[in-house]
Design a protein around this motif. Structure first.
Motif, short mmCIF file in Angstrom:
data_model
loop_
_atom_site.label_atom_id
_atom_site.label_comp_id
_atom_site.label_asym_id
_atom_site.label_seq_id
_atom_site.Cartn_x
_atom_site.Cartn_y
_atom_site.Cartn_z
N PRO A 53 -4.18 -1.06 5.65
CA PRO A 53 -4.02 0.38 5.92
C PRO A 53 -2.54 0.73 6.12
CG PRO A 53 -5.77 -0.55 7.28
CD PRO A 53 -5.08 -1.70 6.61
N LEU A 54 -2.15 1.87 5.59
CA LEU A 54 -0.76 2.32 5.67
C LEU A 54 -0.27 2.38 7.12
CD1 LEU A 54 1.80 3.50 4.31
CD2 LEU A 54 0.74 5.75 4.55
N ASN A 55 -1.12 2.86 8.04
CA ASN A 55 -0.68 3.02 9.42
C ASN A 55 -0.39 1.69 10.12
OD1 ASN A 55 -3.29 2.15 9.76
ND2 ASN A 55 -3.94 3.87 11.01
N GLN A 56 -0.80 0.56 9.52
CA GLN A 56 -0.46 -0.75 10.07
C GLN A 56 0.86 -1.29 9.51
OE1 GLN A 56 -3.68 -3.53 9.63
NE2 GLN A 56 -5.13 -2.19 10.66
N LEU A 57 1.34 -0.67 8.43
CA LEU A 57 2.56 -1.13 7.78
C LEU A 57 3.76 -0.23 8.00
CD1 LEU A 57 1.30 -2.25 4.26
CD2 LEU A 57 2.09 -3.68 6.13
N ALA A 58 3.51 1.00 8.45
CA ALA A 58 4.61 1.96 8.55
C ALA A 58 4.33 2.99 9.63
CB ALA A 58 4.80 2.66 7.20
N SER A 59 5.42 3.57 10.13
CA SER A 59 5.27 4.68 11.08
C SER A 59 5.40 5.99 10.30
CB SER A 59 6.34 4.61 12.17
OG SER A 59 7.62 4.85 11.62
N VAL A 81 4.48 0.36 -0.48
CA VAL A 81 4.13 1.58 0.25
C VAL A 81 4.38 2.80 -0.64
CG1 VAL A 81 4.73 3.05 2.22
CG2 VAL A 81 4.53 0.58 2.54
N GLU A 82 5.52 2.80 -1.32
CA GLU A 82 5.85 3.91 -2.23
C GLU A 82 4.80 4.05 -3.33
OE1 GLU A 82 9.66 5.54 -4.85
OE2 GLU A 82 9.78 3.60 -3.84
N THR A 83 4.40 2.93 -3.91
CA THR A 83 3.38 2.95 -4.96
C THR A 83 2.05 3.47 -4.43
OG1 THR A 83 4.46 1.08 -6.05
CG2 THR A 83 2.18 1.52 -6.67
N ALA A 84 1.66 3.01 -3.25
CA ALA A 84 0.39 3.45 -2.66
C ALA A 84 0.39 4.95 -2.40
CB ALA A 84 0.11 2.69 -1.36
N LEU A 101 10.85 6.55 3.40
CA LEU A 101 10.32 7.34 2.29
C LEU A 101 10.09 8.75 2.79
CD1 LEU A 101 7.64 4.79 1.05
CD2 LEU A 101 9.72 5.41 -0.15
N ARG A 102 10.61 9.72 2.06
CA ARG A 102 10.41 11.12 2.42
C ARG A 102 9.35 11.67 1.49
NH1 ARG A 102 12.92 13.91 5.26
NH2 ARG A 102 14.22 15.68 5.39
N VAL A 103 8.29 12.18 2.10
CA VAL A 103 7.18 12.73 1.34
C VAL A 103 7.11 14.23 1.62
CG1 VAL A 103 4.68 12.68 0.97
CG2 VAL A 103 5.89 10.58 1.54
N VAL A 104 7.32 15.03 0.57
CA VAL A 104 7.20 16.48 0.71
C VAL A 104 5.90 16.88 0.04
CG1 VAL A 104 8.23 18.71 0.20
CG2 VAL A 104 9.70 16.75 0.72
N LEU A 105 4.99 17.41 0.85
CA LEU A 105 3.69 17.82 0.32
C LEU A 105 3.84 19.13 -0.43
CD1 LEU A 105 1.62 17.02 3.51
CD2 LEU A 105 1.68 15.69 1.42
#
Length: 188
Positions: A53-59, A81-84, A101-105
């Motif tokens: 799960p992403l929340n276990q690998l990154a904040s 993470v970027e690929t996921a 990683l900056r994610v703009v929705l």
């Protein structure tokens, strides 16, 4: 199932409450105009050959309403993470600056809002089906008690009326949560 109406009704109420809670949790995963941690709960990352799960690998940090900063704990997992994130159903393209990683929705289009509203209605109906399933099981157990002569017909019909009240309450809670989610989706 147990052998008295009170415990059958208690069991049914517990199962119906759980169905309502699960439905509400599923609503939180449906994207609205604001970014939330719940949107990222279903994302898994291939990390050393295991889906994690992403929340276990990154904040995750939310500096703005539609911006998320994802900071992997292990920098070597940045590419995975970027690929996921890119492959997820969020429709995002993360920007990698080396550390985060900056994610703009993207803003929700009217069509996408309608799609999410349909999805919310589907999840609400799934919740109602689960509530009806709990009701059906409890009703069968009550009818069996009456048939076996363990309780009288009057007590059985009183218990069934209470069961109907529990069912109605659970369905109203699901409808209320759906209404809130639809309002949230319509708000730009």
């Amino acid at each position: 199932m147990s052998d008295d109406p009170a415990s059958i009704l208690k069991d049914a109420k517990t199962k119906m409450s759980k169905s309502v809670e699960v439905t509400k949790e599923e609503f939180t995963a449906i994207r609205t105009g604001r970014a939330s941690a719940a949107m990222f709960q279903g994302i898994t990352v291939e990390y050393y050959g295991a889906p994690t799960p992403l929340n276990q690998l990154a904040s995750l940090q939310f500096p703005e309403a539609r911006t998320v900063i994802v900071t992997p704990y292990d920098k070597s997992a940045m590419a995975q993470v970027e690929t996921a994130l890119r492959d997820s159903d969020l429709g995002v393209n993360p920007t990698n600056n080396g550390d985060t990683l900056r994610v703009v929705l993207p803003a929700l289009t009217e069509e996408r809002r309608r799609d999410y509203a349909k999805l919310a209605k589907t999840k609400a109906e799934d919740g109602r089906v689960a509530v009806r399933g709990s009701r059906g099981n409890a009703k069968k157990a009550l009818e069996k008690l009456v048939k076996d002569g363990e309780i009288g017909e009057d007590e059985g019909s009183r218990a069934e009326k209470e069961l109907e009240t529990l069912t109605k309450t659970a369905n109203e809670q699901i409808d209320e949560a759906l209404s809130l989610k639809e309002t949230e989706l319509e708000t730009i």
